[in-house]
Design a protein around this motif. Structure first.
Motif, PDB file in Angstrom:
ATOM      1  N   ARG A  99       0.818  -1.224   0.000  1.00 49.40           N
ATOM      2  CA  ARG A  99       0.000   0.000   0.000  1.00 49.40           C
ATOM      3  C   ARG A  99       0.847   1.267   0.000  1.00 49.40           C
ATOM      4  NH1 ARG A  99      -2.404   1.499   4.067  1.00 49.40           N
ATOM      5  NH2 ARG A  99      -1.577   0.145   5.696  1.00 49.40           N
ATOM      6  N   ALA A 100       2.149   1.129   0.190  1.00 57.09           N
ATOM      7  CA  ALA A 100       3.021   2.302   0.336  1.00 57.09           C
ATOM      8  C   ALA A 100       2.973   3.186  -0.904  1.00 57.09           C
ATOM      9  CB  ALA A 100       4.448   1.861   0.610  1.00 57.09           C
ATOM     10  N   GLY A 238       4.623   2.425  -9.621  1.00 55.95           N
ATOM     11  CA  GLY A 238       3.934   3.684  -9.371  1.00 55.95           C
ATOM     12  C   GLY A 238       4.267   4.332  -8.046  1.00 55.95           C
ATOM     13  N   LYS A 239       5.405   3.962  -7.426  1.00 55.00           N
ATOM     14  CA  LYS A 239       5.784   4.524  -6.132  1.00 55.00           C
ATOM     15  C   LYS A 239       6.539   5.845  -6.318  1.00 55.00           C
ATOM     16  CE  LYS A 239       4.526   0.589  -4.168  1.00 55.00           C
ATOM     17  NZ  LYS A 239       3.264   0.457  -3.412  1.00 55.00           N
ATOM     18  N   GLU A 272      15.691  15.960  11.457  1.00 57.70           N
ATOM     19  CA  GLU A 272      15.137  16.512  10.223  1.00 57.70           C
ATOM     20  C   GLU A 272      14.626  15.405   9.307  1.00 57.70           C
ATOM     21  OE1 GLU A 272      17.830  20.566   9.794  1.00 57.70           O
ATOM     22  OE2 GLU A 272      18.674  18.652   9.122  1.00 57.70           O
ATOM     23  N   LYS A 273      15.297  14.261   9.316  1.00 56.90           N
ATOM     24  CA  LYS A 273      14.791  13.106   8.569  1.00 56.90           C
ATOM     25  C   LYS A 273      13.426  12.694   9.112  1.00 56.90           C
ATOM     26  CE  LYS A 273      19.177  10.876   7.236  1.00 56.90           C
ATOM     27  NZ  LYS A 273      19.936   9.602   7.293  1.00 56.90           N
ATOM     28  N   LEU A 274      13.341  12.618  10.422  1.00 61.29           N
ATOM     29  CA  LEU A 274      12.087  12.242  11.063  1.00 61.29           C
ATOM     30  C   LEU A 274      10.979  13.228  10.708  1.00 61.29           C
ATOM     31  CD1 LEU A 274      10.489  10.509  13.070  1.00 61.29           C
ATOM     32  CD2 LEU A 274      11.431  11.931  14.908  1.00 61.29           C
ATOM     33  N   ALA A 275      11.302  14.528  10.739  1.00 63.77           N
ATOM     34  CA  ALA A 275      10.298  15.552  10.453  1.00 63.77           C
ATOM     35  C   ALA A 275       9.789  15.438   9.016  1.00 63.77           C
ATOM     36  CB  ALA A 275      10.884  16.940  10.697  1.00 63.77           C
ATOM     37  N   LEU A 276      10.674  15.122   8.073  1.00 62.96           N
ATOM     38  CA  LEU A 276      10.256  15.009   6.677  1.00 62.96           C
ATOM     39  C   LEU A 276       9.305  13.834   6.485  1.00 62.96           C
ATOM     40  CD1 LEU A 276      10.455  15.964   3.758  1.00 62.96           C
ATOM     41  CD2 LEU A 276      12.435  14.468   3.480  1.00 62.96           C
ATOM     42  N   VAL A 277       9.632  12.707   7.084  1.00 56.06           N
ATOM     43  CA  VAL A 277       8.761  11.531   6.963  1.00 56.06           C
ATOM     44  C   VAL A 277       7.409  11.807   7.611  1.00 56.06           C
ATOM     45  CG1 VAL A 277       8.428   9.160   7.787  1.00 56.06           C
ATOM     46  CG2 VAL A 277      10.590   9.823   6.722  1.00 56.06           C
ATOM     47  N   GLN A 278       7.414  12.446   8.764  1.00 56.03           N
ATOM     48  CA  GLN A 278       6.145  12.776   9.421  1.00 56.03           C
ATOM     49  C   GLN A 278       5.338  13.772   8.604  1.00 56.03           C
ATOM     50  OE1 GLN A 278       7.686  14.013  13.253  1.00 56.03           O
ATOM     51  NE2 GLN A 278       7.286  11.994  14.155  1.00 56.03           N
ATOM     52  N   GLN A 279       6.013  14.666   7.907  1.00 56.43           N
ATOM     53  CA  GLN A 279       5.316  15.609   7.032  1.00 56.43           C
ATOM     54  C   GLN A 279       4.628  14.875   5.884  1.00 56.43           C
ATOM     55  OE1 GLN A 279       7.861  18.638   5.381  1.00 56.43           O
ATOM     56  NE2 GLN A 279       6.302  19.383   3.969  1.00 56.43           N
ATOM     57  N   LEU A 280       5.321  13.920   5.285  1.00 56.28           N
ATOM     58  CA  LEU A 280       4.718  13.121   4.220  1.00 56.28           C
ATOM     59  C   LEU A 280       3.488  12.369   4.739  1.00 56.28           C
ATOM     60  CD1 LEU A 280       7.907  11.636   2.494  1.00 56.28           C
ATOM     61  CD2 LEU A 280       6.392  13.405   1.586  1.00 56.28           C
ATOM     62  N   GLN A 281       3.622  11.805   5.945  1.00 55.63           N
ATOM     63  CA  GLN A 281       2.496  11.061   6.522  1.00 55.63           C
ATOM     64  C   GLN A 281       1.310  11.985   6.801  1.00 55.63           C
ATOM     65  OE1 GLN A 281       4.803   9.440   9.777  1.00 55.63           O
ATOM     66  NE2 GLN A 281       4.781   7.391   8.888  1.00 55.63           N
ATOM     67  N   ALA A 282       1.606  13.194   7.247  1.00 61.76           N
ATOM     68  CA  ALA A 282       0.528  14.150   7.518  1.00 61.76           C
ATOM     69  C   ALA A 282      -0.212  14.530   6.238  1.00 61.76           C
ATOM     70  CB  ALA A 282       1.099  15.407   8.181  1.00 61.76           C
ATOM     71  N   GLN A 283       0.455  14.410   5.097  1.00 65.72           N
ATOM     72  CA  GLN A 283      -0.157  14.712   3.805  1.00 65.72           C
ATOM     73  C   GLN A 283      -0.902  13.513   3.230  1.00 65.72           C
ATOM     74  OE1 GLN A 283       3.239  16.031   1.562  1.00 65.72           O
ATOM     75  NE2 GLN A 283       3.341  18.022   2.592  1.00 65.72           N
ATOM     76  N   ALA A 285       0.482  10.313   2.898  1.00 68.47           N
ATOM     77  CA  ALA A 285       1.353   9.310   2.288  1.00 68.47           C
ATOM     78  C   ALA A 285       1.536   8.119   3.219  1.00 68.47           C
ATOM     79  CB  ALA A 285       2.716   9.921   1.957  1.00 68.47           C
ATOM     80  N   VAL A 286       1.679   6.937   2.615  1.00 73.43           N
ATOM     81  CA  VAL A 286       2.078   5.728   3.337  1.00 73.43           C
ATOM     82  C   VAL A 286       3.554   5.526   3.026  1.00 73.43           C
ATOM     83  CG1 VAL A 286       1.713   3.253   3.647  1.00 73.43           C
ATOM     84  CG2 VAL A 286      -0.230   4.765   3.152  1.00 73.43           C
ATOM     85  N   VAL A 287       4.405   5.654   4.043  1.00 75.30           N
ATOM     86  CA  VAL A 287       5.847   5.761   3.834  1.00 75.30           C
ATOM     87  C   VAL A 287       6.554   4.466   4.208  1.00 75.30           C
ATOM     88  CG1 VAL A 287       7.948   7.000   4.459  1.00 75.30           C
ATOM     89  CG2 VAL A 287       5.780   8.239   4.250  1.00 75.30           C
TER      90      VAL A 287
END
Length: 395
Positions: A99-100, A238-239, A272-283, A285-287
């Motif tokens: 599902r990612a 399609g990822k 900062e890596k953590l913040a970017l991944v959390q930002q994607l998830q907030a949008q 995204a399944v990361v």
């Protein structure tokens, strides 16, 4: 480490399996009500047949096929991946990976071999390249990081002793040699000790002491032989592909360009890596995160599903959901393909279980099946589900 990884492996159930168990529970309750109603009807219509028909309804509709539909497929898929060197430690790995929407890669040790070498050395302040390399290796000689090995292996014998060394995550290492403080790491990290940099060059690893810049080292790290093929496979699925690294921008952009990764982020500290991944998830995204180093532990823990390289740090492995024990990056693509195959088999199993019950229960309720026929049908239904799942073991 292996004992801890094994202890985590296989714990719990994925969400799909939990859903199937819940459905099976309600199904049993509804079945008992139905069997009672069927018994009541046949007791009124033909009392001699009431019990055999009620028993046939209970036996033919045993929810085994429904309960086995997912666990058998996931067990077969996990076993196949283990034989390929992929240790699945959390039950949701295959379900979430297929599902990612975003696959986020670390660079050093993940997309690259993780065995950097010293390319060129530019020295300043009257220090020779050999002297600068000796100082850098002295600071790094107690570290197990791949960069440390690159300096130590390239330096001459007889390194000076370094004291009070301290590694700063994502920045570099500092310590004292012959009573003088030194820093080795990013330009910003060294600049806080050495003052304004005399060079306009970006990237690389810098060495400095109070008031003096001593050297800039250029590192080289070859791409993994299977990295390009893995990127192509995920793109075909399609990822969205993301390169997220603490390395300098020039090295990160070179790697991204070589592999065709559009989104590349450099000079990122662990937070900062953590913040970017959390930002994607907030949008939304399944990361899926793939990393290997100590600095990746937090982001591996936060990702929806995470993979650690088998050749990477133990801390990264214990925080990941899956470990690529073989050390092959292509094993990640194999896991993604297996996730899609297992999802297809699960759908087939659920469709079969639904169709079987939709046909068999009315047949038993109308008295068309005897108890022994119902038992045979239930056994064959469960066997069909298991045999279909075992196809996943063919790799």
């Amino acid at each position: 480490l292996l004992a801890r990884l094994a202890a985590r492996a296989g714990q719990g159930k994925p969400q799909l399996a939990l859903w199937a168990d819940q459905v099976a529970g309600w199904f049993v309750l509804a079945l008992l009500v139905l069997a009672g109603a069927v018994w009541a009807f046949w007791h009124w219509h033909d009392a001699a047949r009431a019990w055999p028909i009620a028993v046939a309804v209970l036996v033919v509709s045993c929810p085994c096929a429904l309960s086995l539909a997912m666990p058998t497929a996931l067990a077969a898929a996990t076993d196949t991946l283990l034989r390929k060197g992929v240790l699945v430690m959390q039950p949701h790995v295959l379900e979430t990976l297929q599902r990612a929407t975003h696959i986020v890669f670390d660079k050093t040790g993940t997309l690259t071999e993780g065995r950097p070498t010293i390319g060129a050395t530019a020295s300043f302040s009257g220090v020779t390249g050999v002297q600068a390399l000796s100082l850098a290796a002295a600071l790094e000689q107690a570290s197990a990081h791949p960069l440390a090995y690159a300096f130590v292996s390239a330096a001459p014998d007889g390194l000076p002793a370094a004291y009070a060394t301290r590694h700063v995550a994502g920045m570099g290492v500092e310590g004292e040699i012959n009573g003088t403080a030194y820093r080795l790491g990013s330009r910003a990290f060294v600049e806080a000790l050495a003052g304004p940099c005399p060079s306009q060059e970006e990237g690389g690893v810098w060495l400095g002491r109070p008031g003096a810049w001593l050297a800039r080292f250029t590192l080289e790290d070859a791409l993994r032989s299977d990295a390009a093929a893995v990127i192509r496979r995920f793109r075909a699925m399609g990822k969205e592909l993301v390169l997220l690294s603490g390395d300098a921008d020039d090295a990160v952009q070179r790697t991204a360009h070589a592999l065709g990764i559009e989104h590349a982020y450099a000079n990122r500290l662990p937070g900062e890596k953590l913040a970017l991944v959390q930002q994607l998830q907030a949008q939304g995204a399944v990361v899926a995160m793939v990393g290997d180093g100590i600095n990746d532990a937090a982001v591996l823990q936060a990702a929806d599903v995470s993979f650690a390289m088998g050749s990477g740090a133990a801390l990264a492995q214990t925080h990941a959901d899956c470990v690529l024990m073989s050390g092959r990056l292509s094993a990640l693509a194999d896991a993604a393909s297996m996730g899609r195959r297992s999802a297809r088999v699960i759908r087939q199993n659920l469709a079969w279980a639904t169709l079987y019950n939709a046909v068999a229960i009315p047949a038993a309720a109308f008295g068309l099946l005897t108890p022994w026929m119902s038992g045979l049908g239930m056994s064959l239904s469960s066997a069909a589900v298991v045999i279909n799942a075992l196809r996943l073991r063919r790799g």
